[in-house]
Write a protein that holds these residues in place. Structure first.
Motif, PDB file in Angstrom:
ATOM      1  N   THR A 187       0.836  -1.193   0.000  1.00  0.00           N
ATOM      2  CA  THR A 187       0.000   0.000   0.000  1.00  0.00           C
ATOM      3  C   THR A 187       0.871   1.242   0.000  1.00  0.00           C
ATOM      4  OG1 THR A 187      -0.128  -0.082   2.410  1.00  0.00           O
ATOM      5  CG2 THR A 187      -1.924  -1.110   1.198  1.00  0.00           C
ATOM      6  N   GLY A 188       0.437   2.241  -0.737  1.00  0.00           N
ATOM      7  CA  GLY A 188       1.139   3.513  -0.811  1.00  0.00           C
ATOM      8  C   GLY A 188       0.266   4.528  -1.501  1.00  0.00           C
ATOM      9  N   ASN A 189       0.822   5.693  -1.793  1.00  0.00           N
ATOM     10  CA  ASN A 189       0.032   6.760  -2.405  1.00  0.00           C
ATOM     11  C   ASN A 189      -0.561   6.349  -3.743  1.00  0.00           C
ATOM     12  OD1 ASN A 189       0.517   8.476  -0.285  1.00  0.00           O
ATOM     13  ND2 ASN A 189       2.361   9.370  -1.200  1.00  0.00           N
ATOM     14  N   GLU A 190       0.227   5.635  -4.552  1.00  0.00           N
ATOM     15  CA  GLU A 190      -0.241   5.246  -5.878  1.00  0.00           C
ATOM     16  C   GLU A 190      -0.241   3.734  -6.051  1.00  0.00           C
ATOM     17  OE1 GLU A 190       1.803   7.304  -8.972  1.00  0.00           O
ATOM     18  OE2 GLU A 190       1.660   9.247  -7.995  1.00  0.00           O
ATOM     19  N   ILE A 191      -0.163   3.008  -4.943  1.00  0.00           N
ATOM     20  CA  ILE A 191      -0.050   1.559  -5.008  1.00  0.00           C
ATOM     21  C   ILE A 191      -1.045   0.945  -4.032  1.00  0.00           C
ATOM     22  CG2 ILE A 191       1.475  -0.431  -4.649  1.00  0.00           C
ATOM     23  CD1 ILE A 191       3.833   1.483  -5.106  1.00  0.00           C
ATOM     24  N   LYS A 192      -1.787  -0.042  -4.493  1.00  0.00           N
ATOM     25  CA  LYS A 192      -2.623  -0.830  -3.601  1.00  0.00           C
ATOM     26  C   LYS A 192      -2.809  -2.192  -4.248  1.00  0.00           C
ATOM     27  CE  LYS A 192      -6.782  -0.715  -0.772  1.00  0.00           C
ATOM     28  NZ  LYS A 192      -8.036   0.000  -0.450  1.00  0.00           N
ATOM     29  N   ARG A 193      -2.028  -3.167  -3.786  1.00  0.00           N
ATOM     30  CA  ARG A 193      -2.076  -4.498  -4.374  1.00  0.00           C
ATOM     31  C   ARG A 193      -2.156  -5.538  -3.264  1.00  0.00           C
ATOM     32  NH1 ARG A 193      -3.438  -2.166  -8.122  1.00  0.00           N
ATOM     33  NH2 ARG A 193      -2.388  -1.856 -10.119  1.00  0.00           N
ATOM     34  N   VAL A 194      -2.917  -6.587  -3.515  1.00  0.00           N
ATOM     35  CA  VAL A 194      -3.040  -7.709  -2.605  1.00  0.00           C
ATOM     36  C   VAL A 194      -2.850  -8.975  -3.416  1.00  0.00           C
ATOM     37  CG1 VAL A 194      -4.508  -8.898  -0.938  1.00  0.00           C
ATOM     38  CG2 VAL A 194      -4.729  -6.437  -1.235  1.00  0.00           C
ATOM     39  N   GLY A 195      -2.056  -9.919  -2.895  1.00  0.00           N
ATOM     40  CA  GLY A 195      -1.859 -11.142  -3.650  1.00  0.00           C
ATOM     41  C   GLY A 195      -1.410 -12.287  -2.784  1.00  0.00           C
TER      42      GLY A 195
END
Length: 737
Positions: free
Chosen positions: A724-732
């Motif tokens: 997670t971050g300002n321009e990142i949101k990934r789950v895997g």
């Protein structure tokens, strides 16, 4: 090489802190969670108890001034269920029709009905709270069921069973006329009509389970059909249901109990029912054992009723849970205690939150707490004869049954839930044992979190969907103080910040109330729909693939899904099958709701398995294979959540470079190290990794660019990785081999 040395220390810390592992609860305040046609918190369905609006003991011997206003009005609590008045009227007032032996006299019903309406008209103190009267009318089995038992007036209902007069016609006519004559439209016209009618209370207990000569089940269920038709004849808009199962142990005798009773009832009478009633109780203390339904067992029970209803009738009939919480066997015939109240309270909150997840398929869920239940008290026995499920007790209990009435500990349930209302919004927990639900009303957000687990957890609350900072946060924590034999406590605090987390105690519940300067805007949508397989109740054989088809799935651009597999198996059998969806093998978590049901005769629960929306088609083939023989797959269903926006990206396939223009995670599976690469090194991000039980095994914050992490200290298995971050949101998912 950041993280190589630190990881080992964090893992050691994780082992030492498992009693209070961290659980992430994510709430999106700007995302409406629409469940079928339900969008709001329907308090009348869930915030209620087993009482009536007009009972006289609202006004006698009470320490609390204006008891009805304090309990119902101030706390916005609904009532209730009436299982005694109709039996008393039938036994003591209503006479036989002189022209039709075995039938109640319509003139007698009308006369006593008018008296009842006039009596209510005089109770002006009750009229103010009629808006909280959401009544279930229910008969006791005798003398309503026609088996020759007479009323106190010396007559019995007709047992005739012909085409012209099906078995139960006389009973049904009485019930239909009773509703017509005994109720008005409120105020001086008489008490308003009940919202629902249950034909009888727990009929199979008396007629079959404890009967010297068990009655024929088909005849009992035909009786229900006949009564429902008669009630509808006199009251076309009345919702009528049954059969009111006392202990719906569907899995008993390898599901023969289900086939003989509940499936049979739906086959015989289901088409004439407006809803199905069941009673659900935990047994937290029975012969030194703890037999819980809360958690996966309740899920399996309700899924089975829903799926068979869908298969048999083409649609899901609503459920009525008109009694639930806990039966406290080892404390029976003991005086009142705060701890016994807690045993009922903790089950009430957990079950209530599970029922709230099915708000579109539930008419009513009523915890079994009554107001005073003085009829139970026996003066010659003393305080050990009191009823265990009361809202009020005598002031001097447990020493003596003396003094005015004061609240039992159960009032803290309603103090916890006071004010909760509004539009349901998106919420999600990463641990199956931690239930969450959230609502928004105006400038307030209500976040409810309950712990099914028998150990505590640290809550990491992530509130998004609003740019503002709350001006106040109120926390209400309902928990047990002092362990076994302790007392329930409701701690209420005003705080400014929850960034350091809070500890949710074992089987405890938190309500968080966030207040903002301005109203919260809800401009996104999550629509939940449940789909049912074309078959159910399939016997398990070793390494034998069982196929279920779930067709007609409406899949949007964004969203997520949950496969639900109901399983009934002996203890010691595996609860981790191999599952494919449309030919693709999916990862099956080892965690499920609640405990392992060790003290129950066998396991009966639902495995809830996350599924990527991308893996679903309109028509889907689900293949389930267990490696060992025994038991049944009871149900297979699919929950699909279609999102209007990509507010929570679904699980992504991790393992390839440049899968996203700005983000890569590789390799997968991983044995020793995996690498995260972010193309724009100016973008900071946080990385967290969780096992499938929802426990965080490590985290690193404020990372940039490419980083490598060592997983050599982790056990083999499947893990969830979040970035997670300002321009990142990934789950895997990441597989460690």
């Amino acid at each position: 090489m950041k993280g190589l040395g630190i990881l080992a220390c964090l893992l050691c810390g994780f082992v030492l802190q498992r009693v209070h592992s961290q659980v992430k609860v994510e709430v999106n305040l700007d995302v409406k969670h629409k469940l079928g046609d339900v969008e709001t918190f329907e308090r009348r369905k869930f915030v209620n108890f087993h009482g009536t609006i007009e009972q006289n003991n609202w006004n006698t011997d009470n320490k609390i001034d204006d008891l009805i206003g304090d309990l119902l009005g101030d706390r916005d609590v609904y009532v209730g269920r009436n299982t005694g008045t109709i039996k008393w009227a039938l036994n003591n007032n209503v006479t036989e029709d002189p022209a039709r032996p075995g039938f109640a006299d319509p003139a007698s019903i009308a006369t006593h009905g008018l008296n009842n309406r006039n009596s209510y008209a005089a109770k002006t103190w009750a009229h103010t709270y009629e808006y909280l009267d959401y009544q279930i009318l229910c008969n006791q089995i005798f003398p309503f069921y026609p088996d020759g038992k007479t009323t106190n007036k010396g007559w019995a209902f007709s047992q005739t069973d012909t085409e012209a007069e099906p078995f139960g016609t006389a009973s049904g006519e009485f019930l239909g006329r009773y509703i017509q004559e005994y109720y008005g439209t409120g105020g001086t016209t008489g008490q308003k009509k009940p919202s629902f009618v249950e034909i009888t209370n727990e009929p199979l207990w008396d007629l079959v389970t404890v009967a010297d000569e068990p009655h024929d089940l088909t005849k009992i269920f035909n009786f229900h059909s006949t009564v429902a038709k008669e009630v509808h004849k006199y009251n076309p808009d009345m919702q009528v249901g049954g059969y009111c199962a006392a202990f719906p142990d569907f899995d008993m005798d390898n599901f023969q109990r289900w086939r003989d009773r509940d499936q049979h009832f739906i086959d015989v009478a289901g088409a004439d029912m407006d809803f199905y009633t069941i009673h659900l109780y935990d047994f937290p203390c029975i012969g030194g054992k703890a037999k819980y339904r809360k958690g996966s067992n309740i899920e399996a029970t309700m899924d089975m009723m829903e799926q068979y209803s869908y298969m048999a009738l083409g649609h899901v009939k609503p459920l009525m849970i008109s009694e639930y919480n806990a039966q406290t066997h080892d404390y029976n015939k003991q005086a009142w205690s705060a701890y016994r109240d807690w045993l009922k309270m903790k089950s009430t909150i957990s079950m209530m939150m599970q029922f709230m997840e099915r708000a579109n398929n539930i008419n009513y869920a009523m915890p079994f707490f009554m107001l005073k239940s003085e009829w139970q008290y026996n003066e010659s026995v003393g305080p050990t004869s009191v009823h265990g499920a009361r809202m009020l007790r005598r002031e001097n209990e447990p020493t003596s049954y003396t003094g005015d009435f004061v609240y039992t500990e159960a009032i803290k349930i309603f103090d916890l839930l006071k004010d909760v209302n509004g539009t349901r919004v998106d919420s999600k927990s990463n641990n199956m044992d931690v239930l969450c639900d959230a609502y928004v009303e105006g400038n307030k957000a209500y976040v409810l979190v309950n712990n099914l687990d028998f150990i505590g957890h640290t809550l990491n609350l992530e509130i998004s969907g609003i740019d503002a900072t709350p001006t106040n946060i109120e926390t209400r924590h309902l928990h047990l103080q002092g362990g076994v034999g302790g007392i329930p406590k409701l701690d209420i605090e005003q705080v400014n910040d929850l960034s350091n987390g809070v500890t949710l105690t074992a089987e405890g519940t938190y309500l968080f109330i966030y207040t903002y300067d301005e109203d919260i805007t809800i401009d996104k949508l999550s629509e939940e729909k449940k789909y049912y397989a074309d078959t159910y109740l399939q016997e398990i054989y070793s390494n034998n693939p069982i196929t279920f088809n779930i067709n007609g799935v409406d899949k949007g651009t964004y969203g997520e899904a949950m496969l639900r597999v109901g399983v009934g198996r002996d203890h010691g059998k595996t609860l981790k099958p191999t599952i494919t969806i449309n030919g693709k093998t999916i990862s099956v978590p080892t965690n499920f709701r609640g405990g392992p049901q060790t003290d129950r005769d066998n396991f009966f629960g639902v495995l809830e398995i996350p599924v990527a929306l991308a893996d679903l088609d309109t028509d889907n083939e689900v293949v389930v294979t267990f490696p060992d023989y025994g038991g049944y797959i009871s149900t297979v269903t699919m929950q699909v959540y279609n999102f209007s926006h990509d507010f929570r990206p679904e699980d992504v396939s991790i393992g390839k470079r440049n899968e996203y223009k700005s983000l890569s995670i590789f390799p997968n599976p991983v044995k020793d190290e995996f690498t995260v690469s972010v193309e724009n090194s100016a973008n900071k991000y946080d990385l967290r990794m969780y096992n499938m039980a929802g426990n965080r095994v490590f985290e690193f914050i404020d990372l940039r660019g490419e980083q490598t992490f060592n997983v050599g200290g982790l056990q083999k298995g499947v893990y969830m990785v979040t970035l997670t971050g300002n321009e990142i949101k990934r789950v895997g998912r990441l597989v460690v081999i």
